[in-house]
Design an enzyme around this catalytic site. Structure first.
Site, mmCIF file in Angstrom:
data_model
loop_
_atom_site.group_PDB
_atom_site.id
_atom_site.type_symbol
_atom_site.label_atom_id
_atom_site.label_comp_id
_atom_site.label_asym_id
_atom_site.label_seq_id
_atom_site.Cartn_x
_atom_site.Cartn_y
_atom_site.Cartn_z
ATOM 1 N N GLY A 43 -8.577 -0.472 -1.862
ATOM 2 C CA GLY A 43 -7.996 0.624 -1.069
ATOM 3 C C GLY A 43 -8.045 1.916 -1.874
ATOM 4 O O GLY A 43 -7.844 1.894 -3.083
ATOM 5 N N GLY B 297 -7.026 -6.936 -7.424
ATOM 6 C CA GLY B 297 -8.189 -7.770 -7.110
ATOM 7 C C GLY B 297 -9.422 -7.241 -7.824
ATOM 8 O O GLY B 297 -10.192 -7.997 -8.439
ATOM 9 N N ILE C 212 -1.689 2.925 -5.142
ATOM 10 C CA ILE C 212 -0.417 3.564 -4.802
ATOM 11 C C ILE C 212 0.741 2.590 -5.012
ATOM 12 O O ILE C 212 1.877 2.999 -5.146
ATOM 13 C CB ILE C 212 -0.389 4.081 -3.334
ATOM 14 N N ASP C 213 0.427 1.276 -5.037
ATOM 15 C CA ASP C 213 1.490 0.259 -5.086
ATOM 16 C C ASP C 213 2.176 0.135 -6.446
ATOM 17 O O ASP C 213 3.258 -0.454 -6.534
ATOM 18 C CB ASP C 213 0.921 -1.115 -4.708
ATOM 19 N N GLY D 276 3.264 -1.420 1.009
ATOM 20 C CA GLY D 276 3.605 -2.378 -0.046
ATOM 21 C C GLY D 276 3.754 -3.764 0.551
ATOM 22 O O GLY D 276 4.808 -4.109 1.062
ATOM 23 N N HIS D 277 2.649 -4.528 0.534
ATOM 24 C CA HIS D 277 2.670 -5.868 1.118
ATOM 25 C C HIS D 277 3.358 -6.878 0.206
ATOM 26 O O HIS D 277 4.156 -7.687 0.658
ATOM 27 C CB HIS D 277 1.237 -6.347 1.384
ATOM 28 N N ARG E 32 20.333 7.811 16.255
ATOM 29 C CA ARG E 32 19.513 6.589 16.308
ATOM 30 C C ARG E 32 19.469 5.840 14.972
ATOM 31 O O ARG E 32 19.711 6.416 13.912
ATOM 32 C CB ARG E 32 18.065 6.961 16.668
ATOM 33 N N GLY F 20 -7.541 -1.704 -8.210
ATOM 34 C CA GLY F 20 -6.230 -2.358 -8.236
ATOM 35 C C GLY F 20 -6.387 -3.801 -8.695
ATOM 36 O O GLY F 20 -7.389 -4.167 -9.314
HETATM 37 O O1 F6P Z 1 -3.272 -1.519 -1.937
HETATM 38 C C1 F6P Z 1 -2.834 -0.348 -1.365
HETATM 39 C C2 F6P Z 1 -2.419 -0.548 0.062
HETATM 40 O O2 F6P Z 1 -2.268 0.737 0.600
HETATM 41 C C3 F6P Z 1 -1.177 -1.382 0.294
HETATM 42 O O3 F6P Z 1 0.025 -0.709 0.037
HETATM 43 C C4 F6P Z 1 -1.340 -1.744 1.744
HETATM 44 O O4 F6P Z 1 -0.597 -2.879 2.023
HETATM 45 C C5 F6P Z 1 -2.813 -1.961 1.869
HETATM 46 O O5 F6P Z 1 -3.413 -1.215 0.830
HETATM 47 C C6 F6P Z 1 -3.425 -1.548 3.176
HETATM 48 O O6 F6P Z 1 -4.765 -1.909 3.167
HETATM 49 P P1 F6P Z 1 -5.880 -1.426 4.175
HETATM 50 O O7 F6P Z 1 -6.260 -0.031 3.806
HETATM 51 O O8 F6P Z 1 -6.993 -2.370 3.969
HETATM 52 O O9 F6P Z 1 -5.283 -1.462 5.552
#
Ligand code: F6P
Length: 357
Positions: free
Chosen positions: A10, A111, A133-134, A177-178, A169, A109
């Site tokens: 990413g 991977g 960014i994570d 952040g997965h 609301r 990153g």
């Molecule tokens: O690894 C950075 C990131 O932006 C994560 O925070 C997010 O979960 C993921 O990439 C989103 O990936 P993609 O761009 O493949 O949808």
């Protein structure tokens, strides 16, 4: 001397700034230097898709977002899988040798850095730079892109707060952040939200409902919940990996914020909305701190090459840019320290993490 560089995974802010840091140092320090830029990450290395870069390519890119080389995701787990007779690892080594590279700089990153380590083990001279960014790369206190993402996520939450207030609301806001919740934690505190939900702390919906009700009782007519993409409930945390994956698949594309909003609706009367900060968090120009860090990382990567120190990852440790072996970081993630100062003090200050404080 001939070196290659690629940006993988990413994208994020400051990829260009990092490449510029490497290039400017090498142009200044090495008399004869050729820089090859591989297009779209490891794909460029596999399929010999590259450009010979010139000093002009690195002009005016310090504050340019995205990556001038393009990027793609080539999952590590598929690297050694032969597809249609194509051996990706052999192809990458072949390109490396054919171009007679002295070194390959990989901006990636987790991977991508695992793949970088694999190439180093296969005999290539590789230097890694921690991009994401994570901020979840193990072994470094900082990954470039992180601060820019925090800034964007914080601004996004700020904007949600005003509209939430006008309409009385509850907002559940998805922050990237997965697997880890660093951006959500930082942006959540910086924006002063009521609730922060992280993958590292499984939430109890009843505890979130308590916050909303308490806010209403105290005359605060709105509640903002910053929710990391990978936030999970207490019940989900009990599932096996396989069961959890099935549950995610059953969401059919909707994200965790919809689940949180739907569950919350059973417990509170307030109107609830969801909103996702999305890929904008990776977009736009790098903030000054990222420009600085990217340049420091880039300069250090060039120095490692000049010292002949390969198989290393550039890292930040206690505010000093240094390096560690790629093999040390490969396969590990840097999670939010649940018992650490940020989370614990945020809890003491009254921010809810969806659990009993
Ligand atoms: O690894 C950075 C990131 O932006 C994560 O925070 C997010 O979960 C993921 O990439 C989103 O990936 P993609 O761009 O493949 O949808």
């Amino acid at each position: 001397m001939r070196v290659g560089m690629l940006t993988s995974g990413g994208d994020c802010q400051a990829l260009n700034a990092t490449m510029r840091g490497i290039a400017l140092t090498l142009y200044k320090q090495v008399k004869d230097i050729e820089i090859i830029g591989f297009k779209y990450g490891y794909k460029g290395l596999m399929y010999e898709d590259y450009v010979e870069m010139t000093p002009d390519d690195f002009k005016d890119i310090l504050n340019k977002g995205g990556t001038i080389l393009g990027t793609s995701r080539c999952p590590f787990k598929k690297m050694r899988v032969i597809e249609d007779g194509f051996d990706k690892v052999e192809a990458m080594k072949k390109t490396y040798k054919k171009l007679k590279l002295d070194c390959l700089f990989v901006l990636g990153g987790n991977g991508s850095l695992k793949s970088a380590n694999m190439l180093a083990e296969e005999g290539c001279n590789v230097i890694g730079l921690p991009k994401t960014i994570d901020n979840d790369t193990w072994g470094t206190d900082y990954t470039f892109g992180y601060q820019s993402a925090i800034n964007i996520a914080t601004n996004y939450l700020d904007q949600i707060q005003t509209t939430a207030q006008s309409h009385n609301r509850v907002f559940v806001v998805e922050i990237m952040g997965h697997k880890v919740g660093h951006i959500c934690l930082s942006a959540g505190i910086a924006a002063g939200v009521d609730v922060i939900l992280l993958p590292e702390i499984p939430y109890d919906i009843k505890q979130i409902a308590k916050v909303v009700k308490k806010n209403v009782k105290n005359g605060k007519n709105y509640t903002v919940i910053a929710c990391a993409e990978g936030a999970i409930s207490k019940d989900e945390a009990k599932l096996s990996k396989k069961q959890y994956k099935l549950k995610i698949a059953a969401r059919e594309g909707h994200s965790v914020i919809v689940d949180v909003a739907n569950e919350l609706a059973h417990y509170v009367d307030s109107e609830i909305r969801v909103s996702a900060a999305g890929h904008a968090q990776r977009g736009g120009e790098p903030c000054p701190y990222d420009r600085l860090m990217a340049t420091r990382f880039g300069m250090m990567a060039a120095e490692l090459l000049l010292e002949g120190k390969f198989g290393e990852l550039v890292v930040l440790k206690e505010n000093v840019v240094t390096s560690i072996p790629l093999s040390e970081t490969a396969g590990k993630l840097k999670y939010v320290d649940v018992d650490g100062e940020m989370v614990q003090n945020a809890m003491r200050m009254g921010i809810s993490f969806g659990v009993k404080n």
